[in-house]
Design a protein around this motif. Structure first.
Motif, short mmCIF file in Angstrom:
data_model
loop_
_atom_site.label_atom_id
_atom_site.label_comp_id
_atom_site.label_asym_id
_atom_site.label_seq_id
_atom_site.Cartn_x
_atom_site.Cartn_y
_atom_site.Cartn_z
N MET A 35 0.84 -1.20 0.00
CA MET A 35 0.00 0.00 0.00
C MET A 35 0.87 1.24 0.00
O MET A 35 2.00 1.25 0.49
N MET A 36 0.35 2.33 -0.57
CA MET A 36 0.95 3.66 -0.46
C MET A 36 -0.17 4.63 -0.11
O MET A 36 -1.28 4.51 -0.65
N VAL A 37 0.08 5.55 0.81
CA VAL A 37 -0.98 6.45 1.24
C VAL A 37 -0.45 7.87 1.39
O VAL A 37 0.60 8.10 2.00
N LEU A 38 -1.18 8.82 0.82
CA LEU A 38 -0.88 10.25 0.97
C LEU A 38 -1.89 10.82 1.96
O LEU A 38 -3.09 10.86 1.68
N ILE A 39 -1.40 11.25 3.13
CA ILE A 39 -2.26 11.72 4.21
C ILE A 39 -2.41 13.23 4.12
O ILE A 39 -1.43 13.97 4.02
N LYS A 40 -3.66 13.70 4.17
CA LYS A 40 -3.97 15.12 4.07
C LYS A 40 -4.43 15.67 5.42
O LYS A 40 -5.16 15.01 6.15
N LYS A 41 -4.01 16.90 5.73
CA LYS A 41 -4.43 17.61 6.94
C LYS A 41 -4.61 19.07 6.55
O LYS A 41 -3.64 19.81 6.43
N MET B 20 1.87 -1.96 -6.37
CA MET B 20 1.65 -0.79 -5.53
C MET B 20 0.19 -0.35 -5.65
O MET B 20 -0.30 -0.11 -6.76
N ILE B 21 -0.49 -0.24 -4.51
CA ILE B 21 -1.90 0.15 -4.47
C ILE B 21 -1.98 1.44 -3.66
O ILE B 21 -1.71 1.44 -2.46
N ALA B 22 -2.34 2.54 -4.33
CA ALA B 22 -2.24 3.86 -3.72
C ALA B 22 -3.59 4.39 -3.26
O ALA B 22 -4.62 4.19 -3.91
N PHE B 23 -3.56 5.11 -2.13
CA PHE B 23 -4.76 5.70 -1.52
C PHE B 23 -4.44 7.11 -1.03
O PHE B 23 -3.29 7.48 -0.85
N THR B 24 -5.51 7.86 -0.80
CA THR B 24 -5.41 9.08 -0.01
C THR B 24 -6.18 8.84 1.29
O THR B 24 -7.02 7.95 1.37
N ALA B 25 -5.85 9.62 2.31
CA ALA B 25 -6.54 9.50 3.59
C ALA B 25 -6.47 10.84 4.30
O ALA B 25 -5.63 11.70 3.96
N GLU B 26 -7.34 11.04 5.28
CA GLU B 26 -7.36 12.27 6.06
C GLU B 26 -6.81 12.02 7.45
O GLU B 26 -7.05 10.96 8.05
#
Length: 266
Positions: free
Chosen positions: A171-177, A241-247
């Motif tokens: 997994m790959m995740v880009l975390i937003k704030k 590679m399986i990419a996501f975004t998250a908060e």
């Protein structure tokens, strides 16, 4: 002060629209030969073109040692592997006098230098050749394996164990704030790049569970609203590679120093 932070945006490997995968070998007068030694691809040093049939013959590769990959347009693509030299000896030693100016190049070094379509097929070819190399013998009883007709599979004639090419989901995740994103610099990375968080799935996990676990382990944060972004093959050596975004959902950045050298909001 403001800093210019180098950020690693991974190159995309995308199957060409003109590519057709094949399981059965074909006869072709001038196939595209993807020949690997370890994780290095044999190419002409100046043009990065693939070697011709005469090179395969000079290296002692027989037709039976090649595995079908597919058709790129109307050109048949096949792959083979060469045994690694002894420890401390470069793969180039396999080329002898090398009048053709051939060289072994790591796949990563070919990004942006080799044609994108050819590089994408090379990534697929590497995974096939690496699977063929590492599954010559049964992992259960050590008997020589045989290839199953009509499948990308080997089978042990003694115990019946079947082995397909290994694919390791990550997994790959880009975390937003707010208007910020979390990027991290990995402790094992040879270059000072910041990237999104990533990690391999463990047995029994869903991708979403892996995201929660990896984020908590690597930077001590909680996340919510996980949203799928996209995926791509990543042949280093056999990842998906399986990419996501998250908060962001809580916590203060606390890095696992074994994995992460630094993590910040940008």
């Amino acid at each position: 002060p403001r800093y210019r932070i180098p950020v690693a945006w991974g190159p995309m490997l995308k199957t060409p629209a003109s590519f057709t995968p094949l399981i059965a070998p074909q006869s072709h007068p001038a196939p595209a030969n993807f020949i690997f030694c370890g994780d290095e691809l044999l190419v002409h040093a100046d043009s990065l073109a693939l070697p011709g049939p005469d090179t395969a013959e000079a290296l002692g590769l027989k037709d039976a040692q090649f595995y079908p990959v597919g058709l790129l347009g109307d050109r048949y693509c096949q792959t083979a592997w060469l045994p690694r030299p002894a420890a401390g000896i470069a793969a180039a030693s396999l080329l002898g006098d090398n009048p053709q100016g051939l060289a072994f190049r790591k796949l990563r070094a070919l990004f942006g230098a080799m044609d994108d379509d050819v590089l994408s097929v090379a990534g697929r070819a590497f995974q096939i050749s690496d699977w063929a190399r590492t599954h010559r013998f049964c992992g259960s009883c050590r008997s020589p394996t045989t290839h199953v007709a009509g499948e990308r599979c080997v089978k042990c004639p003694a115990c019946g164990l079947m082995a397909y090419p290994r694919i390791s989901p990550a997994m790959m995740v880009l975390i937003k704030k707010g208007d910020s994103i979390l990027l991290a610099r990995h402790a094992a990375s040879p270059a000072p790049f910041f990237t999104a968080l990533a990690g391999f799935l463990e047995a029994g996990e869903s991708v979403e569970e892996a995201i929660h676990r990896e984020v908590q382990e690597e930077v001590g944060l909680k996340v919510r609203n996980i949203t799928y972004f996209g995926s791509q093959t990543w042949p280093f050596p056999h990842s998906l590679m399986i990419a996501f975004t998250a908060e962001y959902d809580g916590g203060d950045i606390t890095v696992d120093e074994n994995e992460i050298a630094e993590a910040r909001w940008f």
